[in-house]
Design an enzyme around this catalytic site. Structure first.
Site, PDB file in Angstrom:
ATOM      1  N   LYS A 101       3.889 -17.243 -20.171  1.00 45.22           N
ATOM      2  CA  LYS A 101       4.874 -17.200 -21.457  1.00 45.22           C
ATOM      3  C   LYS A 101       4.690 -18.540 -22.186  1.00 45.22           C
ATOM      4  O   LYS A 101       4.900 -19.709 -21.294  1.00 45.22           O
ATOM      5  CB  LYS A 101       6.259 -16.889 -21.014  1.00 45.22           C
ATOM      6  CG  LYS A 101       7.294 -16.526 -22.214  1.00 45.22           C
ATOM      7  CD  LYS A 101       8.527 -15.886 -21.701  1.00 45.22           C
ATOM      8  CE  LYS A 101       9.429 -15.535 -22.792  1.00 45.22           C
ATOM      9  NZ  LYS A 101      10.624 -14.972 -22.188  1.00 45.22           N
ATOM     10  N   SER A 143      12.163 -10.900 -24.627  1.00 36.82           N
ATOM     11  CA  SER A 143      11.107 -11.444 -25.372  1.00 36.82           C
ATOM     12  C   SER A 143       9.793 -11.975 -24.673  1.00 36.82           C
ATOM     13  O   SER A 143       8.843 -12.186 -25.225  1.00 36.82           O
ATOM     14  CB  SER A 143      11.951 -13.146 -25.664  1.00 36.82           C
ATOM     15  OG  SER A 143      12.194 -13.780 -24.303  1.00 36.82           O
ATOM     16  N   SER A 197      14.819 -10.902 -20.593  1.00 38.95           N
ATOM     17  CA  SER A 197      13.615 -10.796 -21.252  1.00 38.95           C
ATOM     18  C   SER A 197      12.228 -10.770 -20.224  1.00 38.95           C
ATOM     19  O   SER A 197      11.081 -10.729 -20.681  1.00 38.95           O
ATOM     20  CB  SER A 197      13.499 -12.196 -21.969  1.00 38.95           C
ATOM     21  OG  SER A 197      14.066 -12.237 -23.012  1.00 38.95           O
TER      22      SER A 197
HETATM   23  N1  GLN Z   1      17.066 -10.310 -25.702  1.00 36.92           N
HETATM   24  C1  GLN Z   1      18.058 -11.056 -25.295  1.00 36.92           C
HETATM   25  C2  GLN Z   1      18.405 -12.050 -26.448  1.00 36.92           C
HETATM   26  O1  GLN Z   1      17.776 -11.948 -27.408  1.00 36.92           O
HETATM   27  C3  GLN Z   1      17.527 -11.645 -24.002  1.00 36.92           C
HETATM   28  C4  GLN Z   1      16.545 -12.834 -24.300  1.00 36.92           C
HETATM   29  C5  GLN Z   1      16.042 -13.365 -23.056  1.00 36.92           C
HETATM   30  O2  GLN Z   1      16.408 -12.988 -22.091  1.00 36.92           O
HETATM   31  N2  GLN Z   1      15.295 -14.605 -23.117  1.00 36.92           N
HETATM   32  O3  GLN Z   1      19.110 -13.162 -26.364  1.00 36.92           O
END
Ligand code: GLN
Length: 486
Positions: free
Chosen positions: A74, A149, A173
């Site tokens: 990532k 994400s 994410s």
């Molecule tokens: N979807 C969640 C957010 O937008 C979690 C994101 C994540 O775990 N990095 O904050």
């Protein structure tokens, strides 16, 4: 191919590391213009590393545990000398002068970097549509999102464009994209894995973890990346068990809790609910005792998270001021307007929304009503879990209320996007380990994910139960046809 199958092939000399890496490169060249998992490719270095592994093998040297395993990483994990953008214009040209602890450990264990994968900008999002460098698409149906994400990592594993990947999980994410792409995603206990070199989003929640095509691969990678790190003071000093060895330990008699509050969500799709109940039945057949548990504050997770995470993000992102890193606006007149222009031009809309929410929640006059109150609710959520784990060994929930949604369908409605993480966020707030793995397919042929949540540092049990469920349910044997999934 699993990591252990690959190890066997390599050690027996049936396939060389160079041949394997070339296969993955071919796959990326064939498919990634439509899926768009990768932001940066690292083929030359990958082939050179593979060659070195092949030479070591021929010389009779003992090979490290992940020798030749091709990884997607990532793009919020720093890789020395290789662009790390966080999918943000702000870091578009940023080349880190150092390597993150987790990637360093992977390379020492013989892993090979194929490339850096796409994400929502600074990991803020649930669909990989908030990337400044274009969306990633779901390999099961390219009109849909891969989740986010860590959507680039999940889509790359699902479509065979890397053997394994790393992601980060602040509110889901790793697990939600794993669920949307039909792969395995593990968020370790807060502090189990070092975050040195992970670009910070919300520091009391962020964790790094693996995305893989099987539970045993997840165990192998956790084994390598877990453990104390003097460079990360939040990293726990606890010893790391042998995860692979625990996978086959009997699970008969273990108690698995079904959280009552998860199953009466209005947004929970019927296919997802049915697949989860079917998985519970499969576990019962394996001798697991199912117990309904009450977590009265579970559903407050989203509201709590969307105060705490943006608050921490607003502080963490204050460092992007056009002076030290990355992008600097040309509109500068003085230092203050330079910083404003830099931040207006460098950040995307979702990141700006989070910074505004965070600075508001932390501002004098509101900090008690929002930030401090959210911290109190966070304690209540943690206590719910503590009392649940007095009765059960693990908890079972769906990973996300729905399967992968259509690209663009949630982009104008942030609240509907945020609801995608309703079931994953509580584990982050309580610092608990959790894993998502496939539990079936919905009526559109899209993968459904199942989540197990474990007690603090109980990854071994999480992996053990997930592994035995995976072996029994064999969900992938009924997978629908798809152009990108082999
Ligand atoms: N979807 C969640 C957010 O937008 C979690 C994101 C994540 O775990 N990095 O904050």
């Amino acid at each position: 191919m699993s990591i252990s199958d690959w190890r066997k092939q390599l050690n027996e000399g049936n396939v060389s590391a160079v041949e394997l890496v070339k296969e993955y490169i071919d796959k990326i060249q064939l498919n990634d213009d439509r899926i768009h998992s990768y932001l940066t490719l690292n083929f030359d270095q990958a082939l050179a590393q593979a060659e070195k592994i092949d030479n070591d093998r021929i010389a009779g040297n003992e090979l490290p545990p992940l020798a030749g395993v091709p990884f997607g990483i990532k793009d919020n994990l720093c890789t020395k000398g290789i662009k790390t953008t966080c999918s943000s214009r702000m870091l578009e040209g940023f080349i880190p002068p150092y390597e993150s602890t987790v990637t360093n450990k992977l390379w020492k264990a013989g892993g090979i970097l194929l490339g850096k994968t796409n994400l929502d900008e600074f990991a803020m999002g649930s669909s990989t549509e908030n990337s400044a460098f274009g969306n990633t698409f779901n390999p099961w149906d390219i009109s849909r999102v891969p989740g986010g994400s860590s959507g680039g990592s999940a889509a790359a594993v699902a479509s065979g464009m890397c053997m394994s990947a790393l992601g980060s999980d602040t509110g889901g994410s790793i697990r939600q994209p794993a669920s949307f792409c039909g792969v395995v995603g593990l968020k370790p206990t807060y502090g189990r894995v070092s975050r040195w070199g992970l670009v910070a989003f919300a520091s009391s929640l962020d964790q790094v973890g693996p995305l893989t095509s099987s539970v045993s691969d997840s165990a192998e990678i956790l084994q390598v990346i877990a453990g104390a790190d003097s460079k990360d003071s939040t990293c726990l000093k606890a010893s790391v068990p042998n995860y692979a060895k625990e996978l086959c330990k009997p699970i008969r008699g273990l108690k698995v809790g079904l959280i009552k509050q998860c199953f009466d969500q209005p947004g929970l799709s019927l296919d997802v609910k049915n697949a989860t109940m079917k998985a519970a039945k499969d576990l019962e057949e394996l001798g697991v005792e199912l117990i309904e548990v009450d977590c009265p504050c579970f559903n407050e997770g989203i509201a709590t998270y969307y105060v705490i995470a943006p608050s921490e993000a607003s502080a963490n992102l204050a460092r992007y001021d056009g002076v030290k890193y990355g992008y600097r606006s040309n509109e500068e007149q003085n230092i203050s307007s330079m910083t404003s222009f830099t931040r207006s031009e460098g950040f995307g809309n979702e990141v700006k929304r989070r910074i505004l929410i965070g600075t508001y929640a932390l501002s004098a006059g509101y900090v008690d009503a929002y930030y401090k109150k959210a911290q109190k609710v966070r304690t209540l959520i943690r206590r719910d879990f503590e009392s649940a784990f007095n009765k059960v060994d693990l908890l079972l929930t769906p990973t996300s209320p729905t399967t992968a949604f259509k690209a663009g369908s949630h982009t104008n409605d942030p609240l509907s996007m945020y609801l995608s993480d309703l079931l994953t966020i509580p584990a982050n707030l309580a610092g608990l380990p959790a894993i998502s793995l496939p539990s079936g397919f919905d009526s559109n042929g899209l993968p459904i994910g199942l989540q197990f949540i474990g007690n603090v540092l109980d990854e071994a049990k999480l992996l053990q139960v997930a592994y035995q469920y995976e072996q029994t349910a064999n969900v992938m044997k009924n997978k629908p046809d798809s152009d990108f999934i082999s």
